[in-house]
Design a protein around this motif. Structure first.
Motif, short mmCIF file in Angstrom:
data_model
loop_
_atom_site.label_atom_id
_atom_site.label_comp_id
_atom_site.label_asym_id
_atom_site.label_seq_id
_atom_site.Cartn_x
_atom_site.Cartn_y
_atom_site.Cartn_z
N ARG A 32 -79.18 -2.98 45.53
CA ARG A 32 -79.48 -1.91 46.44
C ARG A 32 -78.58 -1.67 44.86
O ARG A 32 -78.81 -0.18 44.30
N VAL A 43 -69.54 -3.49 44.22
CA VAL A 43 -69.37 -4.65 43.65
C VAL A 43 -67.64 -4.14 43.73
O VAL A 43 -67.26 -4.65 41.55
N HIS A 48 -61.32 -5.86 39.55
CA HIS A 48 -59.85 -6.03 38.99
C HIS A 48 -59.95 -7.17 38.45
O HIS A 48 -61.25 -8.23 37.96
N MET A 167 -76.19 -11.61 49.44
CA MET A 167 -75.42 -10.01 49.18
C MET A 167 -74.14 -10.22 49.69
O MET A 167 -73.48 -8.95 50.35
N ALA A 286 -57.27 -2.73 46.64
CA ALA A 286 -58.55 -3.28 46.82
C ALA A 286 -57.45 -3.89 48.54
O ALA A 286 -57.04 -3.87 48.68
N GLY A 310 -72.50 -17.78 47.63
CA GLY A 310 -71.49 -17.56 47.64
C GLY A 310 -71.18 -16.21 47.93
O GLY A 310 -70.95 -17.14 49.54
N GLY A 323 -63.63 -17.70 44.06
CA GLY A 323 -65.39 -17.41 43.98
C GLY A 323 -66.06 -17.77 43.39
O GLY A 323 -66.41 -17.98 43.82
C1 LIG Z 1 -59.62 -8.62 44.57
C2 LIG Z 1 -60.55 -9.98 44.03
C3 LIG Z 1 -60.35 -10.48 43.00
C4 LIG Z 1 -60.92 -11.20 43.39
N1 LIG Z 1 -60.57 -12.31 40.88
C5 LIG Z 1 -61.34 -13.37 41.22
C6 LIG Z 1 -61.03 -14.28 40.55
O1 LIG Z 1 -60.44 -13.69 39.58
N2 LIG Z 1 -61.72 -14.70 40.47
C7 LIG Z 1 -62.80 -15.38 40.77
O2 LIG Z 1 -63.92 -16.63 41.28
N3 LIG Z 1 -63.33 -14.40 42.20
C8 LIG Z 1 -62.76 -13.39 42.26
N4 LIG Z 1 -62.56 -12.86 43.07
C9 LIG Z 1 -64.15 -13.32 44.11
C10 LIG Z 1 -65.78 -12.88 43.71
O3 LIG Z 1 -65.26 -11.52 43.67
C11 LIG Z 1 -66.65 -13.24 44.83
O4 LIG Z 1 -65.75 -14.17 45.01
C12 LIG Z 1 -68.02 -12.78 43.93
O5 LIG Z 1 -68.00 -11.27 43.87
C13 LIG Z 1 -68.79 -13.28 44.73
O6 LIG Z 1 -70.35 -13.08 44.06
P1 LIG Z 1 -71.33 -13.13 44.95
O7 LIG Z 1 -72.53 -12.62 44.36
O8 LIG Z 1 -71.04 -13.53 45.97
O9 LIG Z 1 -71.11 -11.55 45.70
P2 LIG Z 1 -70.79 -10.11 44.65
O10 LIG Z 1 -70.28 -10.43 43.91
O11 LIG Z 1 -70.06 -9.15 46.10
O12 LIG Z 1 -72.26 -9.33 44.91
C14 LIG Z 1 -73.31 -8.97 45.99
C15 LIG Z 1 -75.07 -8.39 45.32
O13 LIG Z 1 -75.20 -7.43 46.53
C16 LIG Z 1 -75.66 -6.97 46.42
N5 LIG Z 1 -76.22 -6.34 47.96
C17 LIG Z 1 -75.24 -5.81 48.90
N6 LIG Z 1 -75.84 -5.79 49.58
C18 LIG Z 1 -77.35 -5.61 49.22
C19 LIG Z 1 -78.59 -4.51 50.22
N7 LIG Z 1 -78.68 -4.37 51.56
N8 LIG Z 1 -79.65 -5.19 49.75
C20 LIG Z 1 -79.09 -5.55 48.06
N9 LIG Z 1 -78.19 -5.63 47.62
C21 LIG Z 1 -77.32 -5.44 48.14
C22 LIG Z 1 -74.73 -5.96 46.12
O14 LIG Z 1 -74.57 -4.56 45.43
C23 LIG Z 1 -74.14 -7.21 45.22
O15 LIG Z 1 -74.21 -6.52 43.68
C24 LIG Z 1 -62.29 -12.12 43.61
C25 LIG Z 1 -62.44 -10.66 45.11
C26 LIG Z 1 -61.57 -9.77 45.40
C27 LIG Z 1 -61.93 -8.90 46.83
#
Ligand SMILES: Cc1cc2nc3c(=O)[nH]c(=O)nc-3n(C[C@H](O)[C@H](O)[C@H](O)COP(=O)(O)OP(=O)(O)OC[C@H]3O[C@@H](n4cnc5c(N)ncnc54)[C@H](O)[C@@H]3O)c2cc1C
Length: 448
Positions: A32, A43, A48, A167, A286, A310, A323
């Motif tokens: 998106r 994101v 952080h 997502m 956050a 994820g 995460g």
């Molecule tokens: C405050 C904080 C600190 C953290 N610190 C750490 C750390 O130190 N180490 C660690 O390993 N993890 C950490 N995490 C966890 C980590 O951020 C997540 O586990 C990780 O980002 C998961 O990746 P993901 O790709 O599943 O989700 P995300 O990174 O959230 O990515 C989701 C993607 O989907 C996209 N998207 C959403 N809806 C749509 C749609 N309708 N159409 C198209 N695209 C869409 C978004 O734009 C985004 O790009 C932390 C989390 C938080 C909240």
């Protein structure tokens, strides 16, 4: 039709796409946000502190050979957890020990930008950014396409044999499954009510006396934790947070006062260094209300052509920093599932992904449920495990082999069962009892 579509270009989406590129003729990632590099709206947690645990680092380097070297050359900071980091977990400071593997300290957008660049160098992978994932198209009980939109009247339908919901916490696979027939997966939730604050700081290289990272975990006695580490660009990132509603303030002075309640009193160098630095302009807040795990592995009949990865499947308390590594473990599960063919892929993948992330969920669950403010009673097994882990943590303050065993489990290099090895159990029995330590302290006080 031999086309896989990945919704979301976060870390889980990028790593899933990498693995699918080996099994499908074409892979399209739909995101998106417009991906121009740097922090972005989709994101928000990316601003952080985001250290990459040793296992996450290892997997990412396996999927994109040489990417860690590229990241380090561009400024990311590799660290050996017990040699170059001060780790205070469960209220105990792990002693120094030689650590064979390394974690990686860097900012989240920096990691993602590098991984994405490597992914898009693959000839069969395409990125459509600025497109919203609408839903998979289901025909005759299976996914046949993916609908995406750029604006209310600008829709596209991409043929797809497989759609991956990556997502993040906003993932919608559960809703799509409910609409298509198989029903929603059971959900497990833990209300942790975590609040975070983060700032970037200019500190001297030796601000931590040569160490590269300081990590203090929250405990039921002090439900606050913090991370301070060097990242690319000669900066330091400082995040602090609290469980159960004990959140840091967002004014810089109040935030540093909050941090002061977390830094162990014996580390007399930390607060003076933080207070001497040019004050941070802004403290970014956050919120993370609850950890959520969607049990897709328990679906009676998954929808052919739809999987999830994820945070959309398993999102744990960020205070444990697991995460991104959990997303990497799931990518390996997907790779291994695909390697055994496409038959019943969805069910086999969901089961493998659940198994791969079980230690992540259980470690976080055991720690979270020990907080009186977190609703839910820990199961007996968790309570016993929690008590034994506390012994191991106490022993890890003085026994290097115990510290290493513990660091390897929290770094996801080894399963929690590795803590039951005879050498660790012996060290936990010898050095881990709270009464032994109290007696020793009393004796020391009397002697002096
Ligand atoms: C405050 C904080 C600190 C953290 N610190 C750490 C750390 O130190 N180490 C660690 O390993 N993890 C950490 N995490 C966890 C980590 O951020 C997540 O586990 C990780 O980002 C998961 O990746 P993901 O790709 O599943 O989700 P995300 O990174 O959230 O990515 C989701 C993607 O989907 C996209 N998207 C959403 N809806 C749509 C749609 N309708 N159409 C198209 N695209 C869409 C978004 O734009 C985004 O790009 C932390 C989390 C938080 C909240």
């Amino acid at each position: 039709m031999d086309h896989a579509v990945v919704f979301g270009a976060g870390l889980a989406g990028l790593l899933s796409a990498r693995v699918l590129a080996d099994g499908f003729t074409r892979v399209t990632v739909v995101e998106r946000d417009r991906l121009t590099g740097g922090p972005r709206r989709g994101v928000p947690q990316g601003r952080h502190a985001h250290a990459l645990l040793p296992r996450g680092r290892q997997i990412i380097d396996e999927l994109f050979p040489g990417v860690v070297a590229e990241l380090v050359a561009a400024g990311a900071v590799p660290y050996r957890p017990l040699e170059q980091a001060r780790m205070v977990l469960g209220g105990q400071r792990m002693c120094r020990a030689e650590t064979p593997e390394r974690g990686l300290a860097l900012t989240r957008p920096f990691l993602e930008d590098h991984v994405r660049r490597r992914l898009l160098a693959l000839p069969n992978v395409t990125l459509l950014d600025g497109w919203d994932a609408v839903a998979p198209v289901v025909r005759d009980g299976a996914v046949t396409a993916a609908r995406i939109a750029r604006a209310p009247h600008d829709h596209r339908v991409l043929d797809a044999a497989l759609v991956v919901d990556a997502m993040g916490r906003a993932g919608r696979a559960a809703t799509w499954l409910a609409e298509a027939g198989p029903g929603r997966p059971p959900v497990e939730e833990v209300e942790v009510n975590v609040g975070y604050g983060t700032c970037s700081l200019e500190l001297p290289d030796d601000a931590l006396g040569g160490d590269l990272l300081l990590l203090v975990g929250a405990t039921p006695a002090n439900p606050r934790g913090m991370a301070l580490f060097r990242v690319e660009g000669e900066r330091w990132i400082l995040s602090a947070g609290g469980m159960c509603g004990d959140h840091p303030p967002t004014d810089p002075a109040g935030f540093l006062d909050f941090v002061a309640t977390v830094v162990p009193a014996a580390m007399t160098d930390v607060m003076p260094a933080l207070r001497a630095a040019p004050p941070p302009g802004r403290i970014l807040p956050a919120r993370f209300p609850k950890a959520v795990r969607r049990r897709y592995d328990r679906l009676r009949a998954p929808l052919p052509g739809l999987i999830a990865a994820g945070d959309s499947t398993c999102s744990v308390d960020p205070l444990y920093g697991q995460g991104m590594s959990a997303a990497a473990l799931q990518a390996v599960a997907l790779r291994d599932t695909l390697a055994r063919g496409r038959h019943d892929l969805e069910r086999r993948y969901f089961r493998a992904a659940r198994r791969a992330t079980e230690p992540v969920w259980q470690l976080a669950l055991t720690a979270d449920l020990a907080f009186p403010g977190v609703p839910g009673a820990p199961p007996l097994l968790s309570r016993l495990a929690g008590r034994y882990v506390a012994r191991v943590q106490r022993a890890a303050t003085r026994d290097p082999s115990c510290a290493l065993a513990f660091a390897r489990v929290v770094g996801l290099m080894n399963p929690p069962s590795a803590l039951m090895r005879p050498a660790v159990m012996r060290a936990a029995a010898r050095h881990g009892s709270p009464t032994v330590r109290k007696d020793r302290n009393r004796r020391r006080l009397t002697d002096s």
